[in-house]
Design an enzyme around this catalytic site. Structure first.
Site, mmCIF file in Angstrom:
data_model
loop_
_atom_site.group_PDB
_atom_site.id
_atom_site.type_symbol
_atom_site.label_atom_id
_atom_site.label_comp_id
_atom_site.label_asym_id
_atom_site.label_seq_id
_atom_site.Cartn_x
_atom_site.Cartn_y
_atom_site.Cartn_z
ATOM 1 N N GLY A 1 0.832 -1.391 -0.125
ATOM 2 C CA GLY A 1 0.045 0.004 -0.012
ATOM 3 C C GLY A 1 0.639 1.324 -0.091
ATOM 4 N N ASN B 1 1.784 3.477 -2.659
ATOM 5 C CA ASN B 1 1.427 4.331 -3.554
ATOM 6 C C ASN B 1 0.639 5.689 -3.064
ATOM 7 O OD1 ASN B 1 -1.293 3.410 -3.579
ATOM 8 N ND2 ASN B 1 -1.078 2.379 -5.585
ATOM 9 N N GLY C 1 -0.968 7.905 0.929
ATOM 10 C CA GLY C 1 -1.065 8.051 2.364
ATOM 11 C C GLY C 1 0.420 7.630 3.149
ATOM 12 N N ILE C 2 0.323 7.181 4.280
ATOM 13 C CA ILE C 2 1.197 6.878 4.946
ATOM 14 C C ILE C 2 2.200 5.813 4.403
ATOM 15 C CG2 ILE C 2 1.867 5.821 7.246
ATOM 16 C CD1 ILE C 2 -0.949 6.833 8.242
ATOM 17 N N GLY C 3 1.730 4.749 3.832
ATOM 18 C CA GLY C 3 2.521 4.096 3.052
ATOM 19 C C GLY C 3 3.270 4.637 2.029
ATOM 20 N N SER D 1 -3.398 -0.251 14.837
ATOM 21 C CA SER D 1 -4.080 0.927 15.263
ATOM 22 C C SER D 1 -4.630 0.627 16.506
ATOM 23 C CB SER D 1 -5.545 1.141 14.330
ATOM 24 O OG SER D 1 -6.284 2.178 14.600
ATOM 25 N N TYR E 1 -13.028 -3.584 11.497
ATOM 26 C CA TYR E 1 -11.732 -2.667 11.319
ATOM 27 C C TYR E 1 -10.906 -2.958 12.754
ATOM 28 C CZ TYR E 1 -8.236 0.751 10.651
ATOM 29 O OH TYR E 1 -7.102 1.601 10.928
#
Length: 394
Positions: A107, A109, A111-113, A234, A266
């Site tokens: 992941g 590409n 945000g945080i990644g 999280s 989640y």
């Protein structure tokens, strides 16, 4: 104070004496033999040694390694907090040269990644972008190349909603690389309505936990002594409703929308992340493979909230009060690279600081039950042949 390639000693002008231990902490300081990232040792025509900081275009006669001396550890978990919630990922990496290291970031590409992958790549690490959308990934790598044209970034397609895609990713990775130093399990989904993957499992559970677990087991032969597995969880795990009495395949992956709540799905997947990390750390501790989990930050503005307008609205309202993406990536980068974490495994971090997860997240029995259920669910999808069987049978 004088610096060598091994240790630092301290000189007291008051007593005219020297000592190996720091006068305040009482611990020895050690330095790496390598210069900080971007520095070069030079010798002038008259024989004087000086150091060049190519990044900032300045020179000094002081050895820059003095600024990066670290305290000797009395045991694996003997480290103190150096950073906090305001720290940027690039600040964590200040002076670090990651040349020669290979990292996989799922992941990556957006945000945080993306900030995690970018920070590692800017410091010389070979970063493999494990993503589903190849066009967006090429665009993301293009941004990094604008900052550092010689950054080494690679793309291997990965769709976490399909376990066979995970198998294909691992096979392609092994054809290109012979080792893996850093595995960052970052990708995730949030706020999805009830949906089922092509493999027949609830999407949030499979993408956030099951496929990441399978990926880790497939690339395990390339992980060596000192390699790190970083699992992005999280604080939402504290609100999960899984327990040793309720944990079942149906609880993990509901078969219908009846009583399904995306937020609880989640929460449960994030608890699964920590329990997986706990069990993996126990299994791999003797191999000196470091496995840690973390919380990146509360309601960080990224694409995680894209699945429902209400979540997008809430995230937009709180955006001025939450971390930036660079700050949110700092704990991931810290767990992936901090030298003081050598030997420290099975821990949970928040704001670049070790903290205690929920009681359920520390339950070894719950972790083992989750492991067994997850393995059986992987087995049910993956054909029992070749490498897949070897990984699943671990």
């Amino acid at each position: 104070m004088y610096i060598g390639y091994i240790t630092v000693f301290f000189f007291s002008h008051a007593t005219k004496g020297t000592q190996w231990t720091h006068p305040r902490t009482g611990k020895k300081k050690v330095v790496s033999g390598d210069l900080p990232f971007g520095w070069e040792k030079c010798v002038s025509e008259d024989g004087k040694v000086f150091y060049v900081d190519h990044a900032n275009r300045r020179t000094t006669y002081s050895d820059p390694r003095l600024a990066f001396a670290t305290e000797e550890k009395e045991h694996a978990q003997d480290f103190r907090q150096r950073f906090d919630g305001s720290t940027m990922a690039l600040q964590v990496l200040h002076g670090r040269d990651l040349a020669g290291k290979v990292a996989v970031v799922t992941g990556s590409n957006t945000g945080i990644g993306f900030e995690t992958a970018r920070s590692l790549a800017l410091h010389g690490c070979i970063v493999v972008f494990a993503c589903r959308d190849l066009n967006r990934t090429r665009a993301a790598i293009g941004k990094i190349k604008e900052e550092r044209p010689n950054a080494t970034c690679d793309i291997i397609e990965l769709d976490l909603a399909r376990l066979h895609s995970v198998t294909k990713f691992a096979a392609n990775f092994k054809l290109r690389y012979k080792k893996l130093d850093i595995l960052v399990l970052n990708a995730g989904v949030f706020g999805l309505p009830f949906t089922v993957t092509p493999d027949g499992y609830e999407t949030t559970f499979q993408v956030n936990h099951l496929s990441h677990m399978y990926l880790t087991l497939l690339v395990e032969p390339l992980l060596g002594q000192g390699s790190r597995v970083v699992i992005v969880s999280s604080e939402s795990h504290r609100f999960a409703n899984l327990s040793s009495t309720t944990l079942s395949q149906t609880a993990l992956s509901p078969t219908s929308a009846t009583h399904f709540w995306s937020m609880m799905a989640y929460n449960n997947s994030k608890l699964c992340n920590i329990l997986f990390g706990l069990e993996l750390a126990r299994m791999w501790e003797e191999r000196d493979i470091i496995v840690n989990t973390l919380h990146p930050g509360n309601m960080v503005s990224s694409n995680l909230n894209r699945n429902w307008w209400f979540y997008r609205l809430v995230f937009a309202i709180v955006r001025p009060f939450t971390k930036s993406l660079q700050q949110a990536a700092s704990t991931t980068v810290y767990c992936a690279t901090a030298p003081e974490l050598e030997g420290a495994t099975g821990l949970y971090f928040n704001n670049c600081c070790r903290c205690e997860p929920s009681k359920a997240a520390q339950d070894p029995e719950l972790a083992q039950v989750l492991w067994q259920l997850s393995m059986s669910m992987i087995q049910a999808v993956i054909s029992p042949d070749g490498e897949c069987t070897a990984a699943v049978d671990i």
